[in-house]
Design an enzyme around this catalytic site. Structure first.
Site, short mmCIF file in Angstrom:
data_model
loop_
_atom_site.label_atom_id
_atom_site.label_comp_id
_atom_site.label_asym_id
_atom_site.label_seq_id
_atom_site.Cartn_x
_atom_site.Cartn_y
_atom_site.Cartn_z
N GLY A 13 7.97 10.23 3.17
CA GLY A 13 6.70 9.75 2.62
C GLY A 13 5.79 9.28 3.74
O GLY A 13 5.16 8.22 3.63
N SER A 144 11.56 -3.53 -1.99
CA SER A 144 10.37 -4.18 -2.56
C SER A 144 10.70 -5.59 -2.97
O SER A 144 11.87 -5.91 -3.25
CB SER A 144 9.92 -3.38 -3.79
OG SER A 144 8.93 -4.08 -4.50
N GLN A 154 7.06 -2.07 -14.88
CA GLN A 154 7.87 -1.49 -13.80
C GLN A 154 9.36 -1.51 -14.14
O GLN A 154 10.20 -1.64 -13.26
CB GLN A 154 7.60 -2.27 -12.51
CG GLN A 154 6.18 -2.11 -11.99
CD GLN A 154 5.83 -3.19 -10.96
OE1 GLN A 154 5.61 -4.34 -11.31
NE2 GLN A 154 5.81 -2.82 -9.70
N TYR A 157 11.13 1.10 -12.32
CA TYR A 157 10.95 1.02 -10.87
C TYR A 157 11.75 -0.12 -10.24
O TYR A 157 12.40 0.07 -9.20
CB TYR A 157 9.46 0.86 -10.60
CG TYR A 157 9.04 0.50 -9.20
CD1 TYR A 157 8.82 1.49 -8.24
CD2 TYR A 157 8.80 -0.83 -8.84
CE1 TYR A 157 8.39 1.16 -6.97
CE2 TYR A 157 8.37 -1.16 -7.57
CZ TYR A 157 8.17 -0.16 -6.64
OH TYR A 157 7.74 -0.49 -5.37
N LYS A 161 14.43 -0.34 -6.85
CA LYS A 161 14.22 -1.11 -5.62
C LYS A 161 15.37 -2.07 -5.35
O LYS A 161 15.75 -2.31 -4.20
CB LYS A 161 12.86 -1.82 -5.67
CG LYS A 161 11.69 -0.83 -5.59
CD LYS A 161 11.77 -0.02 -4.28
CE LYS A 161 10.64 0.97 -4.11
NZ LYS A 161 10.66 1.64 -2.79
N ASN A 195 -0.33 1.88 -6.06
CA ASN A 195 -0.84 0.90 -7.03
C ASN A 195 -2.35 0.95 -7.18
O ASN A 195 -2.94 0.03 -7.74
CB ASN A 195 -0.36 -0.51 -6.65
CG ASN A 195 -0.70 -0.83 -5.20
OD1 ASN A 195 -1.67 -0.30 -4.65
ND2 ASN A 195 0.08 -1.71 -4.60
C1 RM4 Z 1 5.87 -3.82 -5.79
C2 RM4 Z 1 5.08 -4.89 -6.48
C3 RM4 Z 1 3.67 -4.55 -6.26
C4 RM4 Z 1 3.37 -3.14 -6.72
C5 RM4 Z 1 4.32 -2.16 -6.11
C6 RM4 Z 1 4.15 -0.77 -6.65
O1 RM4 Z 1 7.17 -4.04 -5.93
O2 RM4 Z 1 5.38 -4.93 -7.84
O3 RM4 Z 1 2.84 -5.48 -6.89
O4 RM4 Z 1 2.08 -2.82 -6.36
O5 RM4 Z 1 5.61 -2.56 -6.32
#
Ligand code: RM4
Length: 254
Positions: A13, A144, A154, A157, A161, A195
């Site tokens: 990436g 993250s 999320q 997601y 992470k 984002n």
């Molecule tokens: C991060 C967090 C951020 C978001 C990104 C995609 O863990 O949540 O706020 O912008 O992910």
């Protein structure tokens, strides 16, 4: 002193966002850099041009990290182009924000495949190359703040992470005997493509900004230093660690 002088670095990436900023900083710190990308060919080309303008070698290779074949191809290309792979940065990731109760199964599966399977395949391929070389290496995964906290939109997601962070803990053990260090960075809210739509909501953006003691959301370049540090010999006794890079957002609860 340059922190990555003479090192060969691969980044997934790498055409935009945190990956791109890290690729360019690695080159500034003396490294040759190969980037993987998907779709964004024009940006991949300008990234390679920027690295070459810094006097370092570079290549880009298109491929979906969710496809296991991409990982072997990327590691092999790195070895062919630079003669070795010293540093691998697992950065590619997606976050198609969506509510939990009606999460489409395709969105869930794609997110797991890119963020978690992709990281696994890539780290494994890079590690195999490093082990074959026999002189150690460093792996840094972009996890993250979401490894530690939830997010309403999320739910697909945040587990990936947490998984990436856990992968670095386990691979730190599995690869320590080969002199390969494995660490993760935990970015907070960093302004990138991932984002852009989510933060187009002004109220959400202000809420996120207000949470950051350092008073601003992050830029991709804010991650480059921490990633380069963990990849460098300055961090030679650091493995299995996770470094929050969030302007203080995580600790700002009371
Ligand atoms: C991060 C967090 C951020 C978001 C990104 C995609 O863990 O949540 O706020 O912008 O992910």
């Amino acid at each position: 002193m340059k922190l990555l002088e003479g090192k060969a670095v691969l980044i997934t990436g790498g055409s935009t966002g945190i990956g791109r900023a890290t690729a360019i900083e690695a080159a500034r710190q003396g490294a040759d850099v190969g980037i993987n990308f998907l779709g964004s060919r024009a940006e991949a080309q300008t990234c390679v041009a920027e690295i070459e303008a810094l006097g370092r070698r570079a290549f880009h290779l298109e491929g979906d990290v969710a496809d296991v074949a991409t990982a072997a191809a990327f590691a092999a290309r790195g070895a062919e182009a630079f003669g070795k792979v010293d540093v691998f940065v697992s950065n590619a990731g997606i976050c198609p924000f969506h509510a939990f109760l009606d999460m489409p199964v395709e969105t869930l599966e794609r997110t797991l495949q890119v963020n978690l399977h992709g990281a696994y395949f890539m780290v494994q391929a890079a590690a195999r190359q490093m082990v074959a070389q026999g002189h150690g290496g460093a792996i840094v995964a972009v996890s993250s703040i979401s490894a530690l906290v939830g997010g309403e939109f999320q739910t697909h997601y945040t587990p990936t992470k947490a998984g990436v962070h856990s992968l670095m803990q386990s691979t730190a053990i599995a690869l320590g005997r080969h002199g390969i260090r494995c660490n993760s960075v935990l970015p907070g809210t960093i302004l990138t493509e991932i984002n852009r739509d989510d933060l187009a909501d002004a109220a959400k953006r202000e809420r996120m900004e207000a949470r950051v003691p350092l008073g601003r959301l992050g830029q991709p370049e804010d991650l480059a230093g921490p990633i380069v540090f963990l990849a460098s010999d300055m961090a030679r006794y650091v493995t299995g660690a996770a470094l929050l890079v969030d302007g203080g957002a995580f600790v700002n609860l009371q």
